[in-house]
Design a protein around this motif. Structure first.
Motif, PDB file in Angstrom:
ATOM      1  N   VAL A   1      89.571  54.655  15.296  1.00 36.74           N
ATOM      2  CA  VAL A   1      88.911  53.960  16.394  1.00 36.74           C
ATOM      3  C   VAL A   1      89.924  53.080  17.111  1.00 36.74           C
ATOM      4  O   VAL A   1      90.820  52.506  16.481  1.00 36.74           O
ATOM      5  CB  VAL A   1      87.703  53.111  15.921  1.00 36.74           C
ATOM      6  CG1 VAL A   1      86.596  54.008  15.370  1.00 36.74           C
ATOM      7  CG2 VAL A   1      88.103  52.071  14.900  1.00 36.74           C
TER       8      VAL A   1
ATOM      9  N   ALA B   1      89.015  60.552  22.634  1.00 34.42           N
ATOM     10  CA  ALA B   1      89.025  59.497  23.661  1.00 34.42           C
ATOM     11  C   ALA B   1      90.424  58.898  23.696  1.00 34.42           C
ATOM     12  O   ALA B   1      91.187  59.038  22.735  1.00 34.42           O
ATOM     13  CB  ALA B   1      87.993  58.413  23.347  1.00 34.42           C
TER      14      ALA B   1
ATOM     15  N   GLN C   1      85.498  45.442  19.986  1.00 35.55           N
ATOM     16  CA  GLN C   1      84.679  46.630  20.259  1.00 35.55           C
ATOM     17  C   GLN C   1      85.452  47.888  19.849  1.00 35.55           C
ATOM     18  O   GLN C   1      86.610  48.043  20.200  1.00 35.55           O
ATOM     19  CB  GLN C   1      84.334  46.686  21.750  1.00 35.55           C
ATOM     20  CG  GLN C   1      83.344  47.754  22.117  1.00 35.55           C
ATOM     21  CD  GLN C   1      81.923  47.412  21.667  1.00 35.55           C
ATOM     22  OE1 GLN C   1      81.595  46.256  21.437  1.00 35.55           O
ATOM     23  NE2 GLN C   1      81.099  48.413  21.537  1.00 35.55           N
ATOM     24  N   GLU C   2      84.804  48.777  19.097  1.00 37.60           N
ATOM     25  CA  GLU C   2      85.437  50.004  18.612  1.00 37.60           C
ATOM     26  C   GLU C   2      84.991  51.212  19.417  1.00 37.60           C
ATOM     27  O   GLU C   2      83.812  51.339  19.746  1.00 37.60           O
ATOM     28  CB  GLU C   2      85.099  50.245  17.144  1.00 37.60           C
ATOM     29  CG  GLU C   2      85.628  49.191  16.206  1.00 37.60           C
ATOM     30  CD  GLU C   2      85.335  49.515  14.750  1.00 37.60           C
ATOM     31  OE1 GLU C   2      84.634  50.506  14.449  1.00 37.60           O
ATOM     32  OE2 GLU C   2      85.820  48.749  13.885  1.00 37.60           O
ATOM     33  N   THR C   3      85.960  52.111  19.693  1.00 43.65           N
ATOM     34  CA  THR C   3      85.671  53.392  20.339  1.00 43.65           C
ATOM     35  C   THR C   3      86.351  54.488  19.533  1.00 43.65           C
ATOM     36  O   THR C   3      87.576  54.437  19.329  1.00 43.65           O
ATOM     37  CB  THR C   3      86.222  53.426  21.787  1.00 43.65           C
ATOM     38  OG1 THR C   3      85.637  52.358  22.521  1.00 43.65           O
ATOM     39  CG2 THR C   3      85.915  54.752  22.458  1.00 43.65           C
ATOM     40  N   LEU C   4      85.566  55.457  19.043  1.00 48.02           N
ATOM     41  CA  LEU C   4      86.156  56.575  18.316  1.00 48.02           C
ATOM     42  C   LEU C   4      87.130  57.296  19.229  1.00 48.02           C
ATOM     43  O   LEU C   4      86.779  57.669  20.356  1.00 48.02           O
ATOM     44  CB  LEU C   4      85.065  57.544  17.841  1.00 48.02           C
ATOM     45  CG  LEU C   4      85.568  58.760  17.071  1.00 48.02           C
ATOM     46  CD1 LEU C   4      86.135  58.355  15.713  1.00 48.02           C
ATOM     47  CD2 LEU C   4      84.439  59.777  16.896  1.00 48.02           C
ATOM     48  N   CYS C   5      88.372  57.469  18.783  1.00 43.92           N
ATOM     49  CA  CYS C   5      89.351  58.165  19.618  1.00 43.92           C
ATOM     50  C   CYS C   5      89.904  59.415  18.955  1.00 43.92           C
ATOM     51  O   CYS C   5      90.451  60.272  19.640  1.00 43.92           O
ATOM     52  CB  CYS C   5      90.469  57.239  20.081  1.00 43.92           C
ATOM     53  SG  CYS C   5      91.528  56.619  18.788  1.00 43.92           S
TER      54      CYS C   5
ATOM     55  N   GLY D   1      93.778  49.858  23.559  1.00 38.04           N
ATOM     56  CA  GLY D   1      93.142  48.634  23.105  1.00 38.04           C
ATOM     57  C   GLY D   1      94.181  47.746  22.469  1.00 38.04           C
ATOM     58  O   GLY D   1      95.374  47.862  22.739  1.00 38.04           O
TER      59      GLY D   1
ATOM     60  N   ASP E   1      89.347  47.081  20.973  1.00 36.81           N
ATOM     61  CA  ASP E   1      89.776  46.259  22.116  1.00 36.81           C
ATOM     62  C   ASP E   1      89.894  44.797  21.699  1.00 36.81           C
ATOM     63  O   ASP E   1      89.633  44.435  20.550  1.00 36.81           O
ATOM     64  CB  ASP E   1      88.864  46.454  23.335  1.00 36.81           C
ATOM     65  CG  ASP E   1      87.462  45.879  23.174  1.00 36.81           C
ATOM     66  OD1 ASP E   1      87.217  45.062  22.256  1.00 36.81           O
ATOM     67  OD2 ASP E   1      86.588  46.246  23.990  1.00 36.81           O
TER      68      ASP E   1
END
Length: 152
Positions: free
Chosen positions: A125, A97, A132-136, A101, A128
């Motif tokens: 991750v 991803a 909030q965490e998003t695996l990248c 952030g 933001d």
């Protein structure tokens, strides 16, 4: 068959590891900071900055690789005896991803530790402004364990 290493002294080893990593110019340039460290696990962060972006607010893959590598190999360093160091000999990064952030947080861990080589990994991750965490990205690496030279 792998030969196990002698057990490290946890507190002294973790402090020495953090000082060793923070002394690296690349770590300082990235703004790398330790969030957590324990035997076999390390969590580090870098800010998302324009200097390492390929488009506004989105980090270029090199910075993503660097934070993942620092986390994984530092985690490998947590299980080394005092005085030992290590270095990356192989690593593969998979981007899943965009890295955008406020910061990137990399969680490194030891997969298998031996006397000569340690297999380690990290998940990265993107965090933001709301936390909030998003695996990248995810990384699998091998670190070479380096015994201190004998004193003469």
């Amino acid at each position: 068959m792998t030969t196990p290493l002698p057990s490290p002294s946890p507190t002294a080893s973790l402090a020495a590891l953090q000082a060793y990593v923070q002394a690296m110019p690349m770590a300082r340039t990235l703004g790398l900071r330790f969030v957590h460290a324990e035997a076999g696990r390390v969590e580090v962060e870098i800010p998302v900055t324009e200097a390492f972006s390929f488009r506004p607010g989105q980090l270029q893959a090199t910075a993503v690789f660097a934070v993942a590598d620092f986390a994984a190999v530092a985690a490998a360093g947590t299980v080394l005896p005092p005085g030992w160091t290590n270095a990356t000999v192989d690593a593969t990064l998979k981007l899943v991803a965009p890295a955008r952030g406020a910061c990137l947080r990399a969680r490194g861990r030891v997969v298998d530790a031996g006397r000569l080589l340690t297999v380690c990994a990290a998940d990265v991750v993107a965090v933001d402004g709301n936390g909030q965490e998003t695996l990248c990205a995810t990384l699998l690496a091998t670190a070479r364990n380096i015994e201190p030279a004998p004193q003469r």
